[in-house]
Write a protein that holds these residues in place. Sequence first.
Motif, short mmCIF file in Angstrom:
data_model
loop_
_atom_site.label_atom_id
_atom_site.label_comp_id
_atom_site.label_asym_id
_atom_site.label_seq_id
_atom_site.Cartn_x
_atom_site.Cartn_y
_atom_site.Cartn_z
N ALA A 72 26.00 -34.08 -29.52
CA ALA A 72 27.33 -34.55 -29.93
C ALA A 72 28.15 -34.99 -28.73
O ALA A 72 28.84 -36.02 -28.76
N GLY A 73 28.10 -34.23 -27.64
CA GLY A 73 28.85 -34.59 -26.45
C GLY A 73 28.36 -35.88 -25.82
O GLY A 73 29.14 -36.68 -25.31
N THR A 74 27.06 -36.09 -25.85
CA THR A 74 26.49 -37.31 -25.29
C THR A 74 26.98 -38.54 -26.04
O THR A 74 27.30 -39.57 -25.44
N LEU A 75 27.06 -38.45 -27.35
CA LEU A 75 27.50 -39.58 -28.16
C LEU A 75 28.96 -39.92 -27.87
O LEU A 75 29.35 -41.10 -27.91
N ALA A 76 29.76 -38.93 -27.54
CA ALA A 76 31.19 -39.16 -27.32
C ALA A 76 31.51 -39.74 -25.95
O ALA A 76 32.44 -40.54 -25.80
N GLY A 77 30.76 -39.35 -24.93
CA GLY A 77 31.12 -39.69 -23.56
C GLY A 77 31.22 -41.17 -23.27
O GLY A 77 32.18 -41.63 -22.65
N GLY A 78 30.23 -41.96 -23.69
CA GLY A 78 30.21 -43.38 -23.39
C GLY A 78 31.34 -44.17 -24.03
O GLY A 78 32.08 -44.88 -23.33
N PRO A 79 31.51 -44.08 -25.36
CA PRO A 79 32.62 -44.82 -25.99
C PRO A 79 33.99 -44.43 -25.46
O PRO A 79 34.86 -45.29 -25.31
N ILE A 80 34.20 -43.15 -25.17
CA ILE A 80 35.48 -42.74 -24.60
C ILE A 80 35.67 -43.37 -23.22
O ILE A 80 36.74 -43.85 -22.86
N GLY A 81 34.58 -43.40 -22.44
CA GLY A 81 34.64 -44.04 -21.14
C GLY A 81 34.95 -45.52 -21.22
O GLY A 81 35.66 -46.07 -20.37
N ASP A 82 34.42 -46.20 -22.26
CA ASP A 82 34.74 -47.62 -22.46
C ASP A 82 36.24 -47.82 -22.63
O ASP A 82 36.77 -48.87 -22.26
N ARG A 83 36.92 -46.84 -23.20
CA ARG A 83 38.34 -46.98 -23.51
C ARG A 83 39.25 -46.47 -22.41
O ARG A 83 40.25 -47.12 -22.09
N ILE A 84 38.96 -45.32 -21.84
CA ILE A 84 39.90 -44.71 -20.89
C ILE A 84 39.42 -44.76 -19.45
O ILE A 84 40.16 -44.40 -18.54
N GLY A 85 38.17 -45.19 -19.23
CA GLY A 85 37.61 -45.22 -17.88
C GLY A 85 36.61 -44.10 -17.69
O GLY A 85 36.80 -42.97 -18.16
N PHE A 86 35.52 -44.40 -16.99
CA PHE A 86 34.43 -43.43 -16.85
C PHE A 86 34.76 -42.32 -15.86
O PHE A 86 34.26 -41.21 -15.98
N LYS A 87 35.62 -42.61 -14.89
CA LYS A 87 36.01 -41.56 -13.94
C LYS A 87 36.75 -40.44 -14.66
O LYS A 87 36.54 -39.24 -14.38
N ALA A 88 37.61 -40.78 -15.60
CA ALA A 88 38.35 -39.77 -16.35
C ALA A 88 37.41 -38.88 -17.16
O ALA A 88 37.60 -37.66 -17.26
N VAL A 89 36.39 -39.49 -17.75
CA VAL A 89 35.41 -38.71 -18.52
C VAL A 89 34.65 -37.76 -17.60
O VAL A 89 34.40 -36.60 -17.94
N ILE A 90 34.27 -38.24 -16.42
CA ILE A 90 33.55 -37.39 -15.47
C ILE A 90 34.41 -36.20 -15.04
O ILE A 90 33.94 -35.06 -14.99
N TRP A 91 35.69 -36.46 -14.76
CA TRP A 91 36.63 -35.38 -14.43
C TRP A 91 36.60 -34.29 -15.51
O TRP A 91 36.40 -33.11 -15.23
N ALA A 92 36.85 -34.72 -16.74
CA ALA A 92 37.01 -33.76 -17.84
C ALA A 92 35.72 -33.04 -18.16
O ALA A 92 35.74 -31.84 -18.49
#
Length: 420
Positions: free
Chosen positions: A279-299
């Motif tokens: 479930a987490g894997t499916l969420a990470g990419g699309p969220i990164g497309d919207r808010i930026g991948f660095k923010a996803v890596i941080w969180a």
Amino acid sequence: MSASEGVLEGSGTSVSSEGVALTVLAALSVSHLLNDAMQSLITAVYPVLKVKYALDFTQIGLITFTFQATASLLQPVVGLATDRRPRPFSLAWGMVFTLVGLLALAAADGFPAILASAALVGMGSSIFHPEASRVARLASGGRHGFAQSLFQVGGNAGSALGPLLAAFVVVRWGQASIAWCSIAALAAMVLLIAVGRWYAGRLSTAGAGARPASRARRADVSRARVAASIGILLVLVFSKYFYLASLSSYYTFYLIEHFGTSIGAAQLYLFVFLGAVAAGTLAGGPIGDRIGFKAVIWASILGVLPFTLALPYANLFWTVVLTVPIGVVLASAFSAIIVYAQELLPSRVGTVAGLFFGFAFGMGGLGAAVLGVLADRTSIEFVYQVCSFLPLAGLLTGFLPSLDRRGVPPTGPTAAARAS
């Protein structure tokens, strides 16, 4: 410009072509599911193999290390080679090694034979992941995070199915029943042959099949900063996969020894954790497309710390509960890390995928081996106390450059060109 990027310039030009791209992404995701289900079967049957062959934790760790190290060493080589000359049908050929490895594991009669079987499965993985990641980016229509997550969620879902196969098939029917699971390899080969034909058609249409990859990087980030950023990302992958190794390889033993659960119940609890990872894997990419991948890596890396710190001191109920946010939050990192690195080196898509998938496999294998020795010398409980601090590495994310990749890229005639 790499061969596959030349193809990108001619893809996504109509509604029908975008539909085909989604079909290809779905086929890759399902193939990844089948591939990783077979691979996770190895770790899922550890309790069976441990009892049958009187293995200690060090030997269990060596099995994982053999599988992961084989994949780790070969994946960057495969990625570099396919950057220079894509090989569309290598995906199906890689599945042959996985098929042979599972059949060998079903017939293995001792520890050396088990290691050889694990190495064959690792070879199959090393061929599959870099080129499959490239094709996923090719079929993305510019939505690189979404495509990478859809591809990877198949693998995580497959990893979650491994314990179920172990619990309901191998535990009941014995080691030889692993051979029946190899049917999944044949199904994956059929899908990957179809994907290979699509990929070969794109290469042929673009006339780019023999063009070597360039050494281009983002113009707004210096070469030294790119190198330092790749190093930071590798450290983050190290922390993530060392921690995941503690759960994927030893969680069932922890539940059995610490709480007295049965093997079957422990496999089901492992399935809960691996399902959360999917479930987490499916969420990470699309969220990164919207808010930026660095923010996803941080969180995803640093945000999991409170849960990992609490896990070693929880009762059975809360242990199972805590593995859900740990799986969801931590798993969202890898898709973001892969796409972020590919944005740093946009003409080295296969090399980046091979490097990070290979390093992830290597750290998972090394982690399993090191933690197995640590468990033998101390206790399985102590392993989880030590590993709980690994997410502190997420603080290094602050040194990564901001690439300002926000919003979902458009689809249509110009999308693929903008993605290249």
